[in-house]
Design an enzyme around this catalytic site. Sequence first.
Site, short mmCIF file in Angstrom:
data_model
loop_
_atom_site.label_atom_id
_atom_site.label_comp_id
_atom_site.label_asym_id
_atom_site.label_seq_id
_atom_site.Cartn_x
_atom_site.Cartn_y
_atom_site.Cartn_z
N SER A 105 -11.12 -11.86 -25.90
CA SER A 105 -11.20 -13.31 -25.94
C SER A 105 -11.45 -14.10 -24.50
O SER A 105 -10.73 -14.00 -23.80
CB SER A 105 -9.93 -13.96 -26.71
OG SER A 105 -9.78 -13.27 -27.99
N SER B 67 -20.11 -10.31 -9.94
CA SER B 67 -20.11 -9.29 -8.91
C SER B 67 -21.49 -9.51 -8.51
O SER B 67 -22.36 -10.20 -9.08
CB SER B 67 -19.74 -8.02 -9.45
OG SER B 67 -19.75 -6.78 -8.37
N GLU C 275 -21.94 -11.62 -23.33
CA GLU C 275 -21.71 -13.08 -23.14
C GLU C 275 -23.24 -13.75 -23.25
O GLU C 275 -23.87 -13.25 -22.47
CB GLU C 275 -20.95 -13.56 -21.76
CG GLU C 275 -19.58 -13.03 -21.76
CD GLU C 275 -18.48 -13.71 -22.55
OE1 GLU C 275 -18.95 -14.88 -23.36
OE2 GLU C 275 -17.45 -13.45 -22.82
N ASN D 198 -21.24 -7.81 -28.56
CA ASN D 198 -20.60 -7.35 -27.08
C ASN D 198 -21.25 -7.90 -26.04
O ASN D 198 -22.56 -7.65 -25.96
CB ASN D 198 -20.57 -6.05 -26.99
CG ASN D 198 -20.08 -5.59 -25.63
OD1 ASN D 198 -19.15 -6.44 -25.04
ND2 ASN D 198 -20.36 -4.45 -25.18
N CYS E 153 -16.66 -7.19 -25.51
CA CYS E 153 -15.87 -6.62 -26.58
C CYS E 153 -16.22 -5.12 -26.82
O CYS E 153 -17.25 -4.54 -26.13
CB CYS E 153 -15.68 -7.29 -27.83
SG CYS E 153 -15.46 -9.17 -27.55
#
Length: 640
Positions: free
Chosen positions: A52, A370, A81, A79, A2
């Site tokens: 999201s 990646s 994960e 921001n 985000c």
Amino acid sequence: MCGLCGLLAAKHNAEDFVEAVEKALPCMRHRGPDAAGTWHDADAAFGFNRLSIIDIEHSHQPLRWGPAENPERYAMTFNGEIYNYIELREQLKKEGYSFNTEGDGEPIVVGFHHWGEDVVNHLRGMFAIVIWDTETKTMFAARDQFGIKPLYYATTAAGTVFASEMKCILEMAEALGLELNLDKRAIEHYVDLQYVPEPESLHAHIRRVESGSTVTLHPGEDVVAKRYFRPTFPVQQVPKGKEQDLFDRITRALEDSVEKHMRADVTVGSFLSGGIDSTAIAALAKRHNPNLLTFTTGFEREGYSEVDVAAESAAAIGVEHIVKIVSPEEYADAVPRIMWYLDNPVADPSLVPLYFVAQEARKHVKVVLSGEGADELFGGYTIYKEPLSLAPFEKLPSPLRRGLGRLSKVLPDGMKGKSLLERGSMDMEERYYGNARSFNFDQLHRVMPWAKREWDHREVTAPIYAESEGMDPVARMQHLDLFTWMRGDILVKADKMNMANSLELRVPFLDKEVFKVAETIPYDLKIAHSTTKYALRKALENIVPPHVLHRRKLGFPVPMRHWLAGEELYGWAQQTIQESQTENIFNKKAVLEMLKEHRDGVSDHSRRLWTVISFMIWHGIFVEKRIDPKIEQRDYPVRL
């Protein structure tokens, strides 16, 4: 994944800046088009754009949490994960904590309450975090170990602002009383290295929280930074005949990392070039998604495309493959847009194809994996083999080595052995500056007459080398690249180009558990048998198809040398230089002469030209405000 924006006011008047935060959020809507929100109290104001990915219906930010006696003690924006959020949640539940969401953000703030600043050492993932403690009046911010997610900040008499993008701070500059002078030292570092090294930005009063660091501050006080991640490369010798045990540990670490990186409530795809790194990630990802989609890009010019090899790899691992071909016209047209998304220029031509392949992938998925980081962690750059070729020079007395260096200077350019003598005469700290230096000082002074020798690349690299004292020579180069090229170029383009398309990029090689194994690989198993990443290649023998197992990584190669010399981009480059209002920075006559020399085949100036041209376009957007980057606000479905 985000975009966050947060302000700690110096005078308990955060409410005065709420409108400025709200006005700044749209300029990074691409980072989070699914939802937006703000929150403030007397001291702090937060804004957030959400993409999201996990717990889509809940886990909105700014997030509030607190213990039973003060249930809204903390406010957090985050921001990134956290891939071990499920395990963290269970661990903290056993300590008596309760949760209001199923997302990966709440375990961070609960963990901060439980462990304090040490929470960062419990997080497995990519992150930029800002937490405001309303009880102790302390703001805490942190970035992940490798610097995958960005975090800018600026301090004025009005307070300190943090943001995922520099553009947010620029939008708030007037409200904050922030001066927007350019930093000439940072400009020289950029032109020398092709990227702006952390913690600098091209604006003198805007800085970045460094990778693997935390900062704390209180209203009206200065930012206090602390590094929590210091790689040590603690080599453990592998007994002869036990090498396979190491290879197996690498395999298990990668399998586990990819499994954790596949956690999402939306579709996950994978980028796929012709190299071993992305192929390994895609092959492992398919185990968790039989319908995995892979994506690559190429160019119309023959010989500058990974498309055929990537297609062969996709067929071998059994995935559906999607290709985007980029023309020179598309390339040139996208550059201003890309410079706007970057915030600071990065003179890496592969930014453009990455932008286009991310744009294509976003039509099909919301998250991609990646292969970034494999070269730095496992010894993948060809230059890492240099200590072997230069080993005989290390045994020579210093006066003799210096004499060989003087001899190399009088030999004709291009003469066989000249470069070997020149590099062999220097210590590693002198000769190895990372993967990106494009100008020597004489070339730099030609186009930037005001350049200072004391501001050259050694000002950036010397402190990093000092930290690596005692490591083996390959580890020292890896250590340098972790803190220069990787976080200055590789991870900047990975974050910015994918976020430009509201696409989350995940990098399973850059995982703390993978690194724990990678940093123990002995020198002789990184570059053994005349290859690079030897241990990694052995670990992937049963995962990667044979046709790529021993192929070097090329990524998305760009025919820039040919385009700048030919009709594709020569006229465009010439016009860009002529129209740029950067006479106070560059000798434009010298730059135009360099362009002509490149066209006439006198010298290959493509990297140097692209470095200057990229800056000129950036300057035209952010300083002159003459170039329109033509940004389009796009809407995407919340789920894919």
